[in-house]
Design a protein around this motif. Structure first.
Motif: not given
Length: 244
Positions: A4, A7, A56, A60
């Motif tokens: 990612a 963010v 997501d 994460l």
């Protein structure tokens, strides 16, 4: 694996709304970026996202685990707005991507945006060349996603708070509200919202589906007289309706 590299976190503070964007200039930026985000996440009790439950949050969490950091959002109450958007607007919009919902429902138009599918390649190009100008559009796209999410959550809450479904301007959305009450077995609310919808919608497939839903709600309430009236009305307006 997938990282990612950008963010964002938006949250309310005493002075208003704060939006933070954390960007990885290279792979060795990941661990300090996640450590900073860990402090941001520490006191949060709720997460709002758009398709975050499927994409997501798992991504994460995987990156936090990979970097041997605690993931403080694990187990946090999570409201994924994409499911609400599909419940209320898919009937009318079809395409429930965040960009389409914000454009049609909120009336927002982006300027200087880049398509989402191009963003990973723009970052890889930056890693190869260190030419960062195209990242401006990526930051804008990312920032608008978060702000649209805030606006859309507030708008949906306002629509749901309005009496008798009056917060929804389109009959398709009001029918979606009726169907939601039916799924939740709130049959008195189905009757209340459904009958009000029939008053304003005289001819359409929306009206026919509303009558059918009302008939089923009256059946659940064991009000068989009103149930029969709804089936008869449906037959009068649509003689080919097999269920009626």
């Amino acid at each position: 694996g997938t990282v990612a590299f950008l963010v964002g976190a938006g949250y309310f503070v005493d002075s208003g709304f704060r939006l933070e964007q954390c960007f990885m200039r290279d792979y060795d930026d990941e661990q300090p970026m996640l450590a900073y985000l860990n402090d941001v996440f520490q006191e949060r009790e709720t997460v709002v996202s758009y398709n975050g439950k499927s994409f997501d949050m798992p991504l994460l969490q995987a990156r936090f685990v990979q970097n041997r950091l605690p993931f403080r959002l694990a187990g946090t109450l999570h409201f994924d707005l994409v499911h609400a958007a599909r419940r209320f607007w898919k009937r009318r919009l079809g395409d429930c991507s965040l960009g389409n919902v914000e454009r049609v429902v909120l009336g927002l138009e982006r300027h200087g945006d880049v398509p989402g599918h191009e963003i990973p390649e723009i970052w890889f190009e930056y890693l190869r060349t260190r030419y960062a100008r195209r990242l401006t559009g990526v930051f804008y796209h990312h920032r608008m996603d978060i702000l649209s999410l805030v606006a859309l959550t507030a708008w949906l809450a306002q629509c749901l708070d309005a009496p008798e479904g009056e917060g929804f301007d389109h009959v398709e959305d009001r029918l979606s509200l009726v169907r939601l009450h039916f799924v939740r077995r709130e049959y008195h609310d189905v009757v209340s919202h459904g009958e009000r919808l029939l008053e304003v919608e005289e001819t359409s497939s929306v009206r026919l589906e509303c009558i059918e839903t009302l008939a089923m709600a009256h059946k659940r309430l064991r009000d068989f007289g009103r149930m029969a009236e709804m089936w008869s009305l449906l037959l009068d307006e649509s003689p080919q309706h097999l269920t009626a």
